[in-house]
Design a protein around this motif. Structure first.
Motif, PDB file in Angstrom:
ATOM      1  N   SER A 161      20.497 -27.880  10.286  1.00 28.67           N
ATOM      2  CA  SER A 161      21.820 -27.283  10.076  1.00 28.67           C
ATOM      3  C   SER A 161      22.266 -27.446   8.634  1.00 28.67           C
ATOM      4  CB  SER A 161      22.842 -27.932  11.013  1.00 28.67           C
ATOM      5  OG  SER A 161      22.882 -29.327  10.784  1.00 28.67           O
ATOM      6  N   ILE A 162      21.627 -28.379   7.917  1.00 32.45           N
ATOM      7  CA  ILE A 162      21.929 -28.563   6.497  1.00 32.45           C
ATOM      8  C   ILE A 162      20.610 -28.607   5.730  1.00 32.45           C
ATOM      9  CG2 ILE A 162      23.134 -29.974   4.775  1.00 32.45           C
ATOM     10  CD1 ILE A 162      24.622 -31.364   7.040  1.00 32.45           C
ATOM     11  N   LEU A 163      20.592 -27.912   4.592  1.00 36.34           N
ATOM     12  CA  LEU A 163      19.410 -27.943   3.721  1.00 36.34           C
ATOM     13  C   LEU A 163      19.770 -28.587   2.397  1.00 36.34           C
ATOM     14  CD1 LEU A 163      17.765 -24.409   4.071  1.00 36.34           C
ATOM     15  CD2 LEU A 163      16.626 -26.605   4.447  1.00 36.34           C
ATOM     16  N   PHE A 164      18.982 -29.568   1.986  1.00 36.44           N
ATOM     17  CA  PHE A 164      19.199 -30.259   0.716  1.00 36.44           C
ATOM     18  C   PHE A 164      18.057 -29.907  -0.240  1.00 36.44           C
ATOM     19  CE2 PHE A 164      21.280 -32.875   3.906  1.00 36.44           C
ATOM     20  CZ  PHE A 164      22.475 -33.231   3.292  1.00 36.44           C
ATOM     21  N   TYR A 165      18.417 -29.591  -1.475  1.00 36.49           N
ATOM     22  CA  TYR A 165      17.407 -29.259  -2.492  1.00 36.49           C
ATOM     23  C   TYR A 165      17.642 -30.138  -3.707  1.00 36.49           C
ATOM     24  CZ  TYR A 165      17.508 -24.595  -0.153  1.00 36.49           C
ATOM     25  OH  TYR A 165      17.508 -23.542   0.721  1.00 36.49           O
ATOM     26  N   ASP A 166      16.590 -30.814  -4.182  1.00 36.19           N
ATOM     27  CA  ASP A 166      16.721 -31.562  -5.430  1.00 36.19           C
ATOM     28  C   ASP A 166      15.947 -30.838  -6.526  1.00 36.19           C
ATOM     29  OD1 ASP A 166      17.169 -33.357  -7.430  1.00 36.19           O
ATOM     30  OD2 ASP A 166      16.501 -35.116  -6.316  1.00 36.19           O
ATOM     31  N   GLU A 167      16.663 -30.267  -7.477  1.00 31.35           N
ATOM     32  CA  GLU A 167      16.075 -29.524  -8.599  1.00 31.35           C
ATOM     33  C   GLU A 167      15.014 -28.535  -8.117  1.00 31.35           C
ATOM     34  OE1 GLU A 167      17.167 -29.922 -11.739  1.00 31.35           O
ATOM     35  OE2 GLU A 167      18.010 -31.949 -11.849  1.00 31.35           O
ATOM     36  N   PRO A 168      15.404 -27.562  -7.294  1.00 30.50           N
ATOM     37  CA  PRO A 168      14.406 -26.649  -6.716  1.00 30.50           C
ATOM     38  C   PRO A 168      13.660 -25.817  -7.747  1.00 30.50           C
ATOM     39  CG  PRO A 168      16.629 -25.856  -6.267  1.00 30.50           C
ATOM     40  CD  PRO A 168      16.763 -27.233  -6.830  1.00 30.50           C
ATOM     41  N   SER A 169      14.249 -25.610  -8.935  1.00 24.62           N
ATOM     42  CA  SER A 169      13.533 -24.768  -9.905  1.00 24.62           C
ATOM     43  C   SER A 169      12.866 -25.576 -11.012  1.00 24.62           C
ATOM     44  CB  SER A 169      14.473 -23.706 -10.481  1.00 24.62           C
ATOM     45  OG  SER A 169      15.715 -24.262 -10.795  1.00 24.62           O
ATOM     46  N   ALA A 170      12.813 -26.900 -10.846  1.00 28.12           N
ATOM     47  CA  ALA A 170      12.166 -27.738 -11.869  1.00 28.12           C
ATOM     48  C   ALA A 170      10.709 -27.328 -12.035  1.00 28.12           C
ATOM     49  CB  ALA A 170      12.260 -29.204 -11.476  1.00 28.12           C
ATOM     50  N   GLY A 171      10.289 -27.149 -13.281  1.00 19.62           N
ATOM     51  CA  GLY A 171       8.901 -26.850 -13.574  1.00 19.62           C
ATOM     52  C   GLY A 171       8.497 -25.403 -13.329  1.00 19.62           C
ATOM     53  N   LEU A 172       9.464 -24.542 -12.988  1.00 18.71           N
ATOM     54  CA  LEU A 172       9.120 -23.135 -12.749  1.00 18.71           C
ATOM     55  C   LEU A 172       9.561 -22.277 -13.928  1.00 18.71           C
ATOM     56  CD1 LEU A 172      10.302 -22.749  -9.027  1.00 18.71           C
ATOM     57  CD2 LEU A 172       8.011 -23.300  -9.858  1.00 18.71           C
ATOM     58  N   ASP A 173       8.852 -21.161 -14.135  1.00 17.39           N
ATOM     59  CA  ASP A 173       9.276 -20.241 -15.194  1.00 17.39           C
ATOM     60  C   ASP A 173      10.567 -19.546 -14.734  1.00 17.39           C
ATOM     61  OD1 ASP A 173       8.661 -17.416 -14.046  1.00 17.39           O
ATOM     62  OD2 ASP A 173       6.891 -18.626 -13.587  1.00 17.39           O
ATOM     63  N   PRO A 174      11.309 -18.916 -15.674  1.00 12.92           N
ATOM     64  CA  PRO A 174      12.621 -18.358 -15.328  1.00 12.92           C
ATOM     65  C   PRO A 174      12.593 -17.319 -14.201  1.00 12.92           C
ATOM     66  CG  PRO A 174      12.343 -18.409 -17.704  1.00 12.92           C
ATOM     67  CD  PRO A 174      11.031 -18.821 -17.113  1.00 12.92           C
ATOM     68  N   VAL A 175      11.543 -16.504 -14.164  1.00 12.50           N
ATOM     69  CA  VAL A 175      11.477 -15.461 -13.126  1.00 12.50           C
ATOM     70  C   VAL A 175      11.256 -16.091 -11.746  1.00 12.50           C
ATOM     71  CG1 VAL A 175      10.205 -13.434 -12.307  1.00 12.50           C
ATOM     72  CG2 VAL A 175      10.675 -13.713 -14.751  1.00 12.50           C
ATOM     73  N   THR A 176      10.294 -17.008 -11.677  1.00 17.23           N
ATOM     74  CA  THR A 176      10.006 -17.692 -10.406  1.00 17.23           C
ATOM     75  C   THR A 176      11.221 -18.501  -9.968  1.00 17.23           C
ATOM     76  OG1 THR A 176       7.741 -17.896 -11.192  1.00 17.23           O
ATOM     77  CG2 THR A 176       8.314 -19.135  -9.221  1.00 17.23           C
ATOM     78  N   SER A 177      11.880 -19.107 -10.939  1.00 14.12           N
ATOM     79  CA  SER A 177      13.076 -19.888 -10.656  1.00 14.12           C
ATOM     80  C   SER A 177      14.180 -19.001 -10.064  1.00 14.12           C
ATOM     81  CB  SER A 177      13.502 -20.553 -11.966  1.00 14.12           C
ATOM     82  OG  SER A 177      14.828 -20.920 -11.922  1.00 14.12           O
ATOM     83  N   ALA A 178      14.342 -17.798 -10.616  1.00 17.08           N
ATOM     84  CA  ALA A 178      15.334 -16.858 -10.082  1.00 17.08           C
ATOM     85  C   ALA A 178      14.957 -16.417  -8.669  1.00 17.08           C
ATOM     86  CB  ALA A 178      15.458 -15.644 -11.002  1.00 17.08           C
TER      87      ALA A 178
END
Ligand SMILES: Nc1ncnc2c1ncn2[C@@H]1O[C@H](COP(=O)(O)OP(=O)(O)O)[C@@H](O)[C@H]1O
Ligand SMILES: [Mg+2]
Length: 267
Positions: A161-178
């Motif tokens: 019911s709750i999702l926690f993300y810690d720095e989900p885009s760390a280490g990804l390029d800007p497009v993948t991060s988006a």
């Protein structure tokens, strides 16, 4: 009044003689995406770990759907951990298992569901994150962005019911991060979950947040909608939100306090 999913009240964390989180107050509403912002070492991950019950709370309390984490027994905490999904920085996949088996793991460990049902559920989760065609691959055979997606599919395995993300885009390029940001938004809307996202990346924060909170050196600075944060007159909020060169953060750097902050970082 919106329904509160997580109530953080005067939550405090002390490591050794350092107060890493100082009496933080924060309400997270059911179904929203709340972004926790702050510089490196500001206490974001520690707050998240306290909310998922993996770091003990030293003062104050955190209530999740009305239940106090401080009052929970070990068994209660285990049950609680099964009701939430967590995506850590690394994705934390088992390298010797296929993507499908990684996603199936929580279902095999925590349910008595028959194998056909588990396989069907895994297919659904992989479809949700756009990885259905990659089910039989090993983590080493897929890209960094796909590993994050796989970690997310596994976090979704038990229908949290709750999702926690810690720095989900760390280490990804800007497009993948988006793309990961798009996925976070999609899952939030589609599944109706409450999402709590730790990040220091403002672009990402403004893409996904319904509301945000800014921490600085373990202290609450401000919270509000992206528009409210943009309009803030607090110099620290302005420097953070707009990435300004001049402001309290750079002032601190000039006076040397910033270096000592950094030296204490990233344990
Ligand atoms: N297990 C630990 N023991 C001692 N200090 C820690 C521990 N975990 C984090 N810290 C310290 O707490 C502060 C906040 O850390 P953290 O929550 O990881 O910050 P952030 O995620 O914002 O970068 C840092 O100064 C860090 O060194
Ligand atoms: Mg962190």
């Amino acid at each position: 009044m919106p329904d509160i999913a997580i109530k953080v009240s005067k939550a405090t964390k002390i490591f050794g003689s350092r107060t890493v989180l100082d009496a933080i107050d924060l309400d997270i509403y059911r179904g929203e995406t709340l972004v926790i912002l702050g510089g490196s070492g500001s206490g974001k991950s520690t707050l998240l770990r306290m909310m998922i019950g993996s770091v003990p709370i030293d003062g104050g309390d955190i209530l999740v759907h009305g239940k106090s984490l401080c009052d929970m027994s070990r068994t209660d905490l285990n049950e609680y951990r099964k009701s939430i999904g967590v995506l850590f920085q690394s994705g934390a996949l088992y390298n010797s298992m296929t993507i499908a088996d990684n996603v199936a793991l929580p279902l095999r460990e925590h349910t008595d569901l028959p194998e056909e049902t588990i396989e069907l559920m895994v297919k659904i989760k992989l479809e949700l994150v756009g990885l259905r065609e990659h089910a039989t691959k090993l983590p080493s055979e897929i890209s960094g962005g796909m590993k994050k997606r796989a970690g997310l599919a596994r976090a979704l395995a038990l229908d949290p019911s709750i999702l926690f993300y810690d720095e989900p885009s760390a280490g990804l390029d800007p497009v993948t991060s988006a793309e990961i940001d798009e996925l976070i938004i999609k899952l939030n809307k589609l599944l109706g979950v409450t999402s709590v996202v730790v990040t220091h990346e403002m672009d990402s924060a403004f893409r996904i947040a319904d509301r945000m909170v800014l921490l600085d050196r373990g202290k609450f600075v401000a919270s509000g909608t992206p528009e409210q944060m943009k309009k803030s007159t607090d110099p620290l909020v302005r420097q953070f939100v707009y990435g300004l060169i001049d402001g309290p953060l750079t002032e601190r750097k000039r006076t040397g306090a910033y270096e000592s902050d950094l030296l204490m970082d990233n344990i």
